[in-house]
Design an enzyme around this catalytic site. Structure first.
Site, short mmCIF file in Angstrom:
data_model
loop_
_atom_site.label_atom_id
_atom_site.label_comp_id
_atom_site.label_asym_id
_atom_site.label_seq_id
_atom_site.Cartn_x
_atom_site.Cartn_y
_atom_site.Cartn_z
CD1 TRP A 102 -2.17 -2.26 1.60
CD2 TRP A 102 -2.98 -1.17 -0.18
NE1 TRP A 102 -3.15 -3.04 1.03
CE2 TRP A 102 -3.67 -2.40 -0.05
CE3 TRP A 102 -3.32 -0.32 -1.24
CZ2 TRP A 102 -4.68 -2.79 -0.95
CZ3 TRP A 102 -4.32 -0.71 -2.12
CH2 TRP A 102 -4.98 -1.92 -1.97
CG ASP A 171 -3.35 4.33 3.65
OD1 ASP A 171 -4.39 4.15 4.30
OD2 ASP A 171 -3.07 3.70 2.61
CE LYS A 195 -8.74 -1.66 4.23
NZ LYS A 195 -8.95 -2.80 3.43
N1 PMP Z 1 -4.36 1.62 1.83
C1 PMP Z 1 -4.48 0.55 2.61
C2 PMP Z 1 -3.59 0.42 3.82
C3 PMP Z 1 -5.44 -0.42 2.32
O1 PMP Z 1 -5.58 -1.49 3.10
C4 PMP Z 1 -6.27 -0.26 1.19
C5 PMP Z 1 -7.35 -1.26 0.83
N2 PMP Z 1 -7.18 -2.53 1.22
C6 PMP Z 1 -6.08 0.86 0.39
C7 PMP Z 1 -5.13 1.79 0.74
C8 PMP Z 1 -6.93 1.10 -0.83
O2 PMP Z 1 -8.16 1.45 -0.37
P1 PMP Z 1 -9.40 1.78 -1.30
O3 PMP Z 1 -9.76 0.50 -1.95
O4 PMP Z 1 -10.40 2.29 -0.32
O5 PMP Z 1 -8.99 2.81 -2.26
#
Ligand code: PMP
Length: 359
Positions: A102, A171, A195
């Site tokens: 991520w 994030d 989540k």
């Molecule tokens: N950052 C993290 C730490 C995540 O776990 C996720 C999704 N699993 C995302 C970003 C991406 O999130 P989204 O699908 O809401 O754009």
């Protein structure tokens, strides 16, 4: 009806009482004779829902008034573009800590709008640790340093942030509301809701007000934190249903005793699973012990040929979505706030039996 234990990383398990409440209210919200999905976001009724959700979110995280709280579209990913566009001037620089999947996503998006420098990385050890804050090498004139305090796929966690001269952007998609954090140490905390907050489609941002109003001139309106703030997160039609459910989750968290109580429960759940994995030669978690996530616990079977059997049998035992992310393989148990301790107990029991049957 049989509810099963959902270990999915997101969209993730939701508290059953919240789902029941939503179900009860679905056709007739608040005696109005229609669903909450059918009312205007500009109606006094919806504005009340929105304001209450913000106020409860603020209470839960102890967010002071020098921060704006925004409910946005586009999950976490859209904000990966918003962050450099809003916080880094044209031709500016921003630092990123690379801790895995991520963080890399955030980095590749930010490169389109700012000069990205890597302040620290744990790639040398396959992202099995979180680089210590003291080791981050920050650039001169950097606009901010970006971290991913909970790497949902790798199962890494960063805790105990110290004061920083450079604005810290985090994030917190998969860590938010799972443990007490000191919001004042951050300039921007953001993430997707799916989540620990509510249904997918909603994102959140907790941003220091002093950072508003500095976006690059090319910034689209919908990606401009200041515009979103001025429009009270309703510049256009917001994801009203997600916002409404988020409000219910916040109330549920308060009824559970708030984030400090959740943290205790989450630590207990995570400890149970890690302790079981660590005493076994059959399962393994490769993450440095002090950097282990309490929300997402990846683990490998020592015999990978058994992976599909493990998944099939766990599913048959009512334990869902344990397959690890394709980039890591093996298994992953996501044990967010809504996963009860009994779910973790059931998983450990299953793992123990599965191991015994093959030893
Ligand atoms: N950052 C993290 C730490 C995540 O776990 C996720 C999704 N699993 C995302 C970003 C991406 O999130 P989204 O699908 O809401 O754009």
């Amino acid at each position: 009806m049989t509810r099963r234990f959902n270990f999915g990383a997101g969209p993730a398990a939701m508290p059953e009482v919240v789902l029941e409440e939503v179900q009860q209210e679905l056709l007739d919200w608040n005696g109005m004779g229609l669903s909450v999905m059918e009312i205007s976001h500009r109606s006094p009724e919806f504005i009340e829902i929105a304001k209450q959700a913000e106020s409860d979110f603020r209470d839960l995280l102890d967010i002071t008034d020098n921060y704006a709280v925004l409910f946005l579209h586009g999950g976490a990913t859209l904000q990966n573009a918003m962050i450099p566009l809003n916080l880094s001037p044209e031709g500016g620089t921003a630092d990123y800590v690379n801790t895995g999947h991520w963080a890399k996503r955030s980095i590749s998006e930010a490169k389109k709008y700012t000069d990205v420098k890597i302040a620290a990385s744990s790639e040398d050890k396959n992202f099995t640790y979180f680089p210590k804050q003291s080791s981050w090498s920050l650039s001169k004139n950097t606009a901010y340093v970006h971290i991913t305090p909970n790497e949902t796929i790798g199962g890494l966690r960063f805790k105990d942030i110290e004061d920083s001269e450079v604005p810290v952007v985090a994030d917190y998609s998969s860590g938010i509301l799972s443990e007490v954090i000191d919001v004042s140490k951050f300039s921007l905390i953001y993430g997707g809701a799916q989540k620990n907050i509510g249904p997918a489609g909603l994102g959140f941002a907790i941003i220091k007000r002093e950072l508003l109003g500095k976006a690059q001139s090319i910034t689209p309106t919908m990606l401009n934190y200041s515009e979103m703030h001025e429009g009270e997160s309703m510049y256009n039609t917001p994801p009203t249903f997600g916002w409404y459910v988020a409000g219910k989750i916040f109330k549920w968290l308060k009824s559970m005793g708030g984030v400090s109580e959740m943290e205790k429960i989450n630590n207990k759940k995570a400890k149970k699973l890690y302790s079981f994995i660590d005493q076994s030669d059959f399962y393994e978690n490769k993450i440095n012990k002090e950097d282990r996530s309490i929300m997402n616990i990846p683990f490998q079977l020592n015999n990978e040929d058994l992976n599909s059997k493990f998944l099939e049998e766990s599913r048959n035992s009512g334990l869902l979505a344990l397959k690890g992310h394709r980039s890591v393989g093996g298994m992953r148990a996501s044990i967010y706030n809504a996963m009860p301790e009994e779910g973790v107990d059931a998983l450990v029991d299953f793992m123990e039996t599965f191991e015994k049957e093959r030893s």
